[in-house]
Design a protein around this motif. Structure first.
Motif, PDB file in Angstrom:
ATOM      1  N   ALA A 296       4.549 -24.717 -23.446  1.00 58.89           N
ATOM      2  CA  ALA A 296       5.325 -23.484 -23.528  1.00 58.89           C
ATOM      3  C   ALA A 296       6.829 -23.709 -23.184  1.00 58.89           C
ATOM      4  CB  ALA A 296       4.692 -22.563 -22.433  1.00 58.89           C
ATOM      5  N   LEU A 297       7.085 -24.329 -22.309  1.00 57.81           N
ATOM      6  CA  LEU A 297       8.675 -24.398 -22.240  1.00 57.81           C
ATOM      7  C   LEU A 297       9.307 -25.342 -23.357  1.00 57.81           C
ATOM      8  CD1 LEU A 297       8.654 -25.701 -18.334  1.00 57.81           C
ATOM      9  CD2 LEU A 297       9.422 -23.449 -19.285  1.00 57.81           C
ATOM     10  N   GLU A 298       8.649 -26.208 -23.674  1.00 61.36           N
ATOM     11  CA  GLU A 298       9.043 -26.962 -24.901  1.00 61.36           C
ATOM     12  C   GLU A 298       9.126 -26.161 -26.133  1.00 61.36           C
ATOM     13  OE1 GLU A 298       7.796 -31.571 -24.788  1.00 61.36           O
ATOM     14  OE2 GLU A 298       6.317 -30.346 -25.677  1.00 61.36           O
ATOM     15  N   LYS A 299       8.125 -25.209 -26.532  1.00 58.56           N
ATOM     16  CA  LYS A 299       8.292 -24.232 -27.424  1.00 58.56           C
ATOM     17  C   LYS A 299       9.579 -23.304 -27.514  1.00 58.56           C
ATOM     18  CE  LYS A 299       5.476 -20.549 -29.836  1.00 58.56           C
ATOM     19  NZ  LYS A 299       4.181 -19.826 -29.685  1.00 58.56           N
ATOM     20  N   GLU A 300       9.906 -22.927 -26.178  1.00 60.42           N
ATOM     21  CA  GLU A 300      11.006 -22.247 -25.953  1.00 60.42           C
ATOM     22  C   GLU A 300      11.980 -22.807 -26.295  1.00 60.42           C
ATOM     23  OE1 GLU A 300      13.179 -19.679 -22.286  1.00 60.42           O
ATOM     24  OE2 GLU A 300      11.190 -20.086 -22.409  1.00 60.42           O
ATOM     25  N   ALA A 301      12.306 -24.112 -25.614  1.00 58.07           N
ATOM     26  CA  ALA A 301      13.357 -24.970 -25.990  1.00 58.07           C
ATOM     27  C   ALA A 301      13.300 -25.337 -27.323  1.00 58.07           C
ATOM     28  CB  ALA A 301      13.216 -26.297 -24.984  1.00 58.07           C
ATOM     29  N   PHE A 302      12.589 -25.627 -28.063  1.00 60.26           N
ATOM     30  CA  PHE A 302      12.587 -26.103 -29.482  1.00 60.26           C
ATOM     31  C   PHE A 302      13.104 -24.726 -30.344  1.00 60.26           C
ATOM     32  CE2 PHE A 302       8.984 -29.491 -28.881  1.00 60.26           C
ATOM     33  CZ  PHE A 302       9.817 -30.207 -28.198  1.00 60.26           C
ATOM     34  N   ALA A 303      12.649 -23.637 -29.953  1.00 58.48           N
ATOM     35  CA  ALA A 303      13.085 -22.348 -30.764  1.00 58.48           C
ATOM     36  C   ALA A 303      14.567 -22.348 -30.625  1.00 58.48           C
ATOM     37  CB  ALA A 303      12.330 -21.225 -30.513  1.00 58.48           C
ATOM     38  N   LYS A 304      15.081 -22.346 -29.432  1.00 61.36           N
ATOM     39  CA  LYS A 304      16.753 -22.262 -29.224  1.00 61.36           C
ATOM     40  C   LYS A 304      17.199 -23.390 -29.915  1.00 61.36           C
ATOM     41  CE  LYS A 304      16.178 -19.849 -24.728  1.00 61.36           C
ATOM     42  NZ  LYS A 304      16.637 -20.292 -23.224  1.00 61.36           N
ATOM     43  N   LEU A 305      16.786 -24.752 -29.826  1.00 57.14           N
ATOM     44  CA  LEU A 305      17.664 -25.926 -30.482  1.00 57.14           C
ATOM     45  C   LEU A 305      17.560 -25.688 -31.988  1.00 57.14           C
ATOM     46  CD1 LEU A 305      18.947 -28.634 -30.253  1.00 57.14           C
ATOM     47  CD2 LEU A 305      16.588 -29.608 -30.369  1.00 57.14           C
ATOM     48  N   ALA A 306      16.462 -25.226 -32.532  1.00 58.20           N
ATOM     49  CA  ALA A 306      16.372 -24.860 -33.903  1.00 58.20           C
ATOM     50  C   ALA A 306      17.218 -23.990 -34.324  1.00 58.20           C
ATOM     51  CB  ALA A 306      14.967 -24.516 -34.261  1.00 58.20           C
ATOM     52  N   GLU A 307      17.711 -22.913 -33.576  1.00 53.82           N
ATOM     53  CA  GLU A 307      18.764 -21.951 -34.211  1.00 53.82           C
ATOM     54  C   GLU A 307      20.131 -22.787 -34.457  1.00 53.82           C
ATOM     55  OE1 GLU A 307      18.695 -18.696 -34.960  1.00 53.82           O
ATOM     56  OE2 GLU A 307      16.724 -18.859 -34.701  1.00 53.82           O
ATOM     57  N   GLN A 308      20.308 -23.968 -33.612  1.00 51.99           N
ATOM     58  CA  GLN A 308      21.518 -24.588 -34.053  1.00 51.99           C
ATOM     59  C   GLN A 308      21.613 -25.130 -35.486  1.00 51.99           C
ATOM     60  OE1 GLN A 308      22.623 -27.746 -31.304  1.00 51.99           O
ATOM     61  NE2 GLN A 308      21.421 -26.478 -29.437  1.00 51.99           N
ATOM     62  N   ARG A 329       6.419 -30.822 -33.391  1.00 48.80           N
ATOM     63  CA  ARG A 329       6.536 -29.128 -32.972  1.00 48.80           C
ATOM     64  C   ARG A 329       8.027 -29.118 -33.190  1.00 48.80           C
ATOM     65  NH1 ARG A 329       5.529 -27.973 -27.966  1.00 48.80           N
ATOM     66  NH2 ARG A 329       4.558 -29.997 -27.342  1.00 48.80           N
ATOM     67  N   LEU A 330       8.827 -30.021 -32.671  1.00 47.42           N
ATOM     68  CA  LEU A 330      10.450 -29.637 -32.842  1.00 47.42           C
ATOM     69  C   LEU A 330      10.724 -29.843 -34.330  1.00 47.42           C
ATOM     70  CD1 LEU A 330      13.145 -29.442 -32.136  1.00 47.42           C
ATOM     71  CD2 LEU A 330      13.188 -31.865 -31.700  1.00 47.42           C
ATOM     72  N   ALA A 331      10.223 -30.877 -35.181  1.00 55.22           N
ATOM     73  CA  ALA A 331      10.342 -30.754 -36.705  1.00 55.22           C
ATOM     74  C   ALA A 331      10.002 -29.518 -37.252  1.00 55.22           C
ATOM     75  CB  ALA A 331       9.900 -31.868 -37.034  1.00 55.22           C
ATOM     76  N   ASN A 332       8.963 -28.980 -36.990  1.00 49.76           N
ATOM     77  CA  ASN A 332       8.478 -27.583 -37.533  1.00 49.76           C
ATOM     78  C   ASN A 332       9.311 -26.728 -37.307  1.00 49.76           C
ATOM     79  OD1 ASN A 332       5.957 -28.826 -38.895  1.00 49.76           O
ATOM     80  ND2 ASN A 332       4.776 -28.862 -37.077  1.00 49.76           N
ATOM     81  N   ALA A 333       9.800 -26.409 -36.007  1.00 55.14           N
ATOM     82  CA  ALA A 333      10.593 -25.287 -35.743  1.00 55.14           C
ATOM     83  C   ALA A 333      11.838 -25.464 -36.424  1.00 55.14           C
ATOM     84  CB  ALA A 333      10.827 -25.373 -34.118  1.00 55.14           C
ATOM     85  N   VAL A 334      12.569 -26.664 -36.643  1.00 52.70           N
ATOM     86  CA  VAL A 334      13.650 -26.949 -37.396  1.00 52.70           C
ATOM     87  C   VAL A 334      13.472 -26.454 -38.645  1.00 52.70           C
ATOM     88  CG1 VAL A 334      15.686 -28.357 -38.093  1.00 52.70           C
ATOM     89  CG2 VAL A 334      14.688 -28.539 -35.589  1.00 52.70           C
TER      90      VAL A 334
END
Length: 399
Positions: A296-308, A329-334
């Motif tokens: 859950a924490l990673e999902k939130e962090a990945f969403a914020k990172l993806a915005e960059q 999951r990070l790659a999918n968010a980006v």
């Protein structure tokens, strides 16, 4: 071509040499506890890199009935293998032996007694399972570490525990193990187990009150010599169940190993020896809960990172300390917010980098091949999503 070292014409072991039929007296049936014997060499045949020797009598048990052969020495030469052929027992050795000479044989007693313990324990397990639950033994193999027993029908955990319990009760009762060749008229009156039809005299191994079975193997004289039998594991097999069992010294070693492992777990988890299973269950539940919170924490962090990377074309993302699942999951968010493809990496210069390369509804296969070639990598996946690993430095990845 094989050469018979004899002055008579050979028609093969177990048949005849001249007018003489080659047969071997089976001392291992009569004297299973003896380790030394003297015998006369009936034949010696050169076969490639070894010699095949037939004796008039032997203590060496030949491979058969699921039990491996005895090993040991024959006139100072290692016995590599022992085989039964048409009434003759053939000893595979490295040196030739003179036909007509007397030779001294010595079997490996540690191996013999271990096999006696294992085989007799198998009789108890199979015989008791047959009596209690009507199952037949349809397979048996005595290995160097464990014994496998195949039973014809599946049995529940409780049933197998009961079989094991009854088998150990039989061991501690120290009943005799009787090996005989009953007359045909007597044999007709005896109920016994047998996996196949047998031509000729039938050797019965009987453990009064527990088992009666046709068998050619070696066995202890009384069940108490087995000491202990333990079912280590079981699995469904060909409509029945395959058991993995150990007895005697093997059972002692197995139980000692389990106790030592449990003691180590007990110390690591600060739990009582009798409560390690519950401690492990609690630890696994805690781990699953922590993994869910981390996701859950990673999902939130990945969403914020993806915005960059919103609107950025073909971004390269390098993140620290992610698992392969986290990197995916990070790659999918980006990929959702960028343009073109996304290349995401996580790892270290020492261990290399795991990577994900993806483009929604696109094809990155050709690009992945170039990446693997340039960075000493390997990977695969779908046309629009490839992941793999490269052996490269971060500077090379960024370059």
């Amino acid at each position: 071509m094989a050469r018979m070292i004899t002055d008579k014409q050979s028609n093969g072991f177990g048949r005849s040499v001249g007018d003489m039929v080659l047969t071997t007296e089976k001392l291992y049936e009569q004297k299973p506890y003896e380790t030394n014997f003297v015998a006369k060499v009936l034949a010696c045949e050169e076969c490639g890199d070894h010699y095949e020797v037939v004796l008039d009598q032997t203590l060496f048990y030949p491979t058969g009935g699921g039990q491996p052969c005895d090993t040991g020495m024959l006139d100072g030469t290692q016995v590599r293998d022992v085989q039964a052929r048409d009434g003759a027992i053939v000893h595979i050795v490295q040196q030739p032996m003179e036909v007509g000479a007397d030779v001294v044989g010595t079997i490996d007693w540690k191996r013999r007694f271990d096999f006696m313990q294992q085989h007799t324990a198998e009789h108890l397990i199979s015989g008791i399972a047959h009596t209690l639950y009507g199952v037949d033994n349809v397979g048996f193999h005595l290995g160097t570490e464990t014994v496998t027993v195949d039973l014809s029908l599946p049995l529940s955990d409780e049933a197998l525990k009961n079989v094991e319990h009854q088998a150990n009760q039989a061991i501690w009762a120290n009943v005799p193990v009787q090996c005989t060749y009953p007359r045909e008229d007597t044999l007709e009156l005896i109920k016994y187990r047998s996996k196949k039809e047998i031509d000729g005299p039938i050797r019965l191994v009987q453990i009064p009150g527990f088992d009666s079975c046709a068998c050619c193997g070696t066995h202890v004289a009384r069940t108490g010599e087995i000491g202990l039998v333990k079912i280590c594991s079981f699995e469904r097999f060909r409509g029945g169940v395959r058991l993995e069992i150990v007895a005697g010294q093997r059972a002692y070693d197995y139980v000692s190993m389990c106790a030592e492992q449990n003691r180590a777990i007990s110390m690591r988890l600060s739990a009582r020896i009798s409560e390690t299973s519950e401690a492990v269950r609690w630890l696994m539940e805690e781990n699953e809960a922590n993994k869910a919170r981390l996701a859950a924490l990673e999902k939130e962090a990945f969403a914020k990172l993806a915005e960059q990377y919103r609107g950025v074309e073909n971004p390269l993302v390098i993140a620290e300390g992610l698992t392969p699942d986290g990197l995916r999951r990070l790659a999918n968010a980006v990929m959702v917010v960028c343009k073109g493809y996304c290349a995401a990496f996580s790892g270290s210069d020492h261990q290399g980098y795991h990577y994900v390369l993806g483009r929604p509804n696109g094809d990155v296969k050709a690009l992945a091949e170039k990446l693997n070639a340039a960075l000493d990598g390997r990977g695969g996946g779908r046309p629009d999503f490839v992941e793999g690993h490269v052996r490269a430095q971060r500077a090379d990845v960024e370059g």
